[in-house]
Design an enzyme around this catalytic site. Sequence first.
Site, PDB file in Angstrom:
ATOM      1  N   GLU A 189       0.819  -1.209   0.000  1.00 53.40           N
ATOM      2  CA  GLU A 189       0.000   0.000   0.000  1.00 53.40           C
ATOM      3  C   GLU A 189       0.858   1.267   0.000  1.00 53.40           C
ATOM      4  O   GLU A 189       0.547   2.234  -0.688  1.00 53.40           O
ATOM      5  CB  GLU A 189      -0.924  -0.020   1.228  1.00 53.40           C
ATOM      6  N   ASP A 190       1.930   1.263   0.763  1.00 52.97           N
ATOM      7  CA  ASP A 190       2.656   2.521   1.006  1.00 52.97           C
ATOM      8  C   ASP A 190       4.048   2.622   0.383  1.00 52.97           C
ATOM      9  O   ASP A 190       4.695   3.653   0.509  1.00 52.97           O
ATOM     10  CB  ASP A 190       2.797   2.757   2.521  1.00 52.97           C
TER      11      ASP A 190
END
Length: 717
Positions: free
Chosen positions: A76-77
Site C-alpha cells: 500500500e505505502d
Amino acid sequence: MIRQYELVERVRAYDPGVDEDVLNRAYVFSMKMHGSQRRASGDPYFVHPLEVAGILTNYKLDAKTIVTALLHDTVEDTLTTVEEIEKIFGPEIARLVDGVTKLSRIELQSDLTKQAENFRKLLLAMSEDIRVLLVKLADRLHNMRTIRFISSPEKRQRIARETMEIYAPLAERIGMRRIQEELEDTAFAELNPDARESIVTRLKFLSERGGDLVTRIVDQLKRVLAEEQVDAALSGREKTPHSIWRKMQRKNVGFEQLSDIMAFRVVVKDVPDCYRALGVIHSHYPVVPGRFKDYISTPKPNGYRSLHTGVIGPEQQRIEIQIRTTDMHDVAESGVAAHWSYAEGRPTGNEGKSYRWLRELLDLLEHAADPQEFLEHTKLELFQDQVFCFTPKGDLINLPRGATIVDFAYAVHSEVGDHCVGGKINGRMMPLKTQLANGDQVDVITSKAQTPSPLWERFVFTGKARERIRRFIRSQQRAQFVTLGRSMLQKLFQKEGYEFADKSVENVLRGFKCHNPDDLYAMIGDGQLIDHDVFRAIFPGVAHVDAPKPADAPRGRGRAKGPKSANGGVPIKGLIPGMAIHFAGCCHPLPGDRIVGISAAGRGVTIHTIDCDTLSQFTDQTDRWVDVSWESDAEGAGLTIGRIALVVANEPGSLGALSTVIAKNEGNITNLKIVNRTPQFWEMVIDVEVRNVKHLTNVIAALRATPAINAAERARG
Ligand code: MN
C-alpha cells in the site's frame, strides 16, 4: 523499537523450529522498503509494522502471520508489488499481504459504508484466511495506541468511531477479548474523554480506600479451594473504564461496590474441576441470585466457554467469579488466534481448516442464543439480504440476495451486462439466471454480438440491470415503430399518387413536435399519430381518400362513426328516416355482419352485431330492439374499419411482418395500440381499413398464417 534478534527470540520461545531466516529477511525487507518514511509521531515508519508483528507474537501466531505483519504496509505505502513479495516470500505470504492490503483499501471508503454491521460482515467475508483479519486488528490496535500523534481532531474522531463501531465488535466476534478491550478503551478516551476521566478517578479512589483488597480476596479464595483439594490458579483484575461505562449505561446505575469493577478468575485443569470449584465457592459464600451462567454447556457464539457466578465473597464484597480450564482460558483471551497459535511447537490450524473455522464461526453467529447475542443476530438479519461476490481480480461486488450472474455483470459495468453471454461461478460454467452466494467468484463471459434479452427481465434482481434491459428493449421497439410508421406513410403516399421521401415530412416536423423524421414515424408506428393527419398536414389543399377516424378518438362533429354507403348516406335498412345512428364500439359491425339496433331515448340507435355480448343487457327491454340490416350496396361500397386483436412475438422484425401481411391483403392500418407488453409478447389492437367482413376475415386468416403472430382475432369489446 523491537530489535531484529528480539523479534526472532519471541517467536522461537513458542515455536523452537521456526524458520528464522524468513523472519530476518522480512524484517530487513520491510525496513528497507519503508526507508525514510515517518509516522505522525516522528518515528521511522518501520516501527509500525514491527510493533504490529510484536502484538501478534503475544498470541503465539505462526511465522507466516508475523512476516505478513512486517510486510503489511509495503504494497500500500511503498513501491513493492504483490508479485515481488510472492517471488521473495512465496505464494502464501503474498496472498496474506494482498488480503491485508485489500482490507485497508475498504477502510479508506468506509465513510460511505453507513451500516457498521454490514461493514463488519464484509470484513469477515473478505478475510477468507482469518490471519488476514488478525493482522488487520493488530494494525488497528497499534494505530489506536499512537492516535494522539494525529493532529486533526476530525480524523482522530473518525478513526476512533470506526474503531468503536467496527473493529472492537469484530475483535469480540472472533473472541479476541484483550484486543477488543484495548480498542474500546483507546477509542473511548478519544470519543468521551470526560466520562473516562471521571471513571478513572473513581477507580483510583475506590482502590485506595480498599487498600490491598484484591490480593486479600484472591488469597482467601485460593485457601478455600485448596482446603477442598481443588488445584486452581487465581487472579483478580480491574475491568477497563470502558467496560464499566458500558455496564453503567446498560443498567443505568452508578458504581459503588468493587464487585462492579473487579473480575476474579479461577483456572483449573479440566471440566469436572470447573464444577467442583463452583460447588466449593457456592458452599462457602452466599450466592447472588441470577448471576450464575453456564457457558461450558452452552458456549457463546464466539466460542467462549466458562462458568460465571456472583457471590457475597471474602470481606463481605459482592464479587464476580469466572471459572474455566486452561484451554478455555486461551480461547477466552485469544479467540480465533488460539486456533492459529502453537501447541507443542506445531500450528493447530492449517489452510483448509482456517476456512472451515470461519464457516463454523459464521454459523455460530447466526444461531446465537442469549439475548445480547440475539440482538446482534437480529441486527445481522437485517443485512442478510446481501451477498458479497468477487471478480476474478478479487474486487468486491456487493449485491442484494437473489442477484444473478446478469445482475453481477451489470454491477461490474453496464457494457459488461449488455454483452454477457455466460458466467463461471467459482470456475464452473453456470446459467445466467443462477443466483449468487456469499463469497462466489464470478467470471462474466461477454460477446460483442450479444444484446440484452427481454427474457432476462424475468430473473434479474437489481434495479440497475432491469432498467438497462428495459431501456435496450425500448430502443429496439422504437426502431420497429420507426420502420412501421414509415411504411404506413409511404403506402398512403403511393395510394394518393405521390412519391415519398424522408424530405417530404421535414416541413411538418415542428407542427407534430418532432425533432426528426424518425420521431414522426415512431409516433405513427405506435399509434400516437394517424398517417392521414400527417398526410393532410403535408398537402393541406389536396383532396384525398377520406381518412378514417381512429377507433378510440372522440366522436367528430355528429358524423356517424363507422361504415357509410356508397353515396355517403347511412348503409342501414329498417330505420325511421333522420334517426341518428351509431356503430357500437364494442363489436364494430361491418357490412356483411348480421346486425341489430338498440334505441335510446333522444340518442338514436346504436348498431351491434347480433352476437355482441353487450346485447345481454337489453334482453328484458324488447321495446328498444330495432330490426335492421345492411343496404344491399353496403358491402361493395367504400372502405370501413375492422378492429383486430393481436398477440405478436416480441422479437425483431415482427412488426414489419405484421404491416407487410396486412398490406399484401389490401388492408391499411389506420390505428395501432399496444395493450400489454411482456418480455415475450405484445398484445395489441389494430384498426384496418377493409371493404367488408369477408375482407376482414381474409386479413385475419393471413395474419394467423404468419409465424411472428401468435394469435389474431376480431376484437370484441
Ligand atoms: Mn498499518
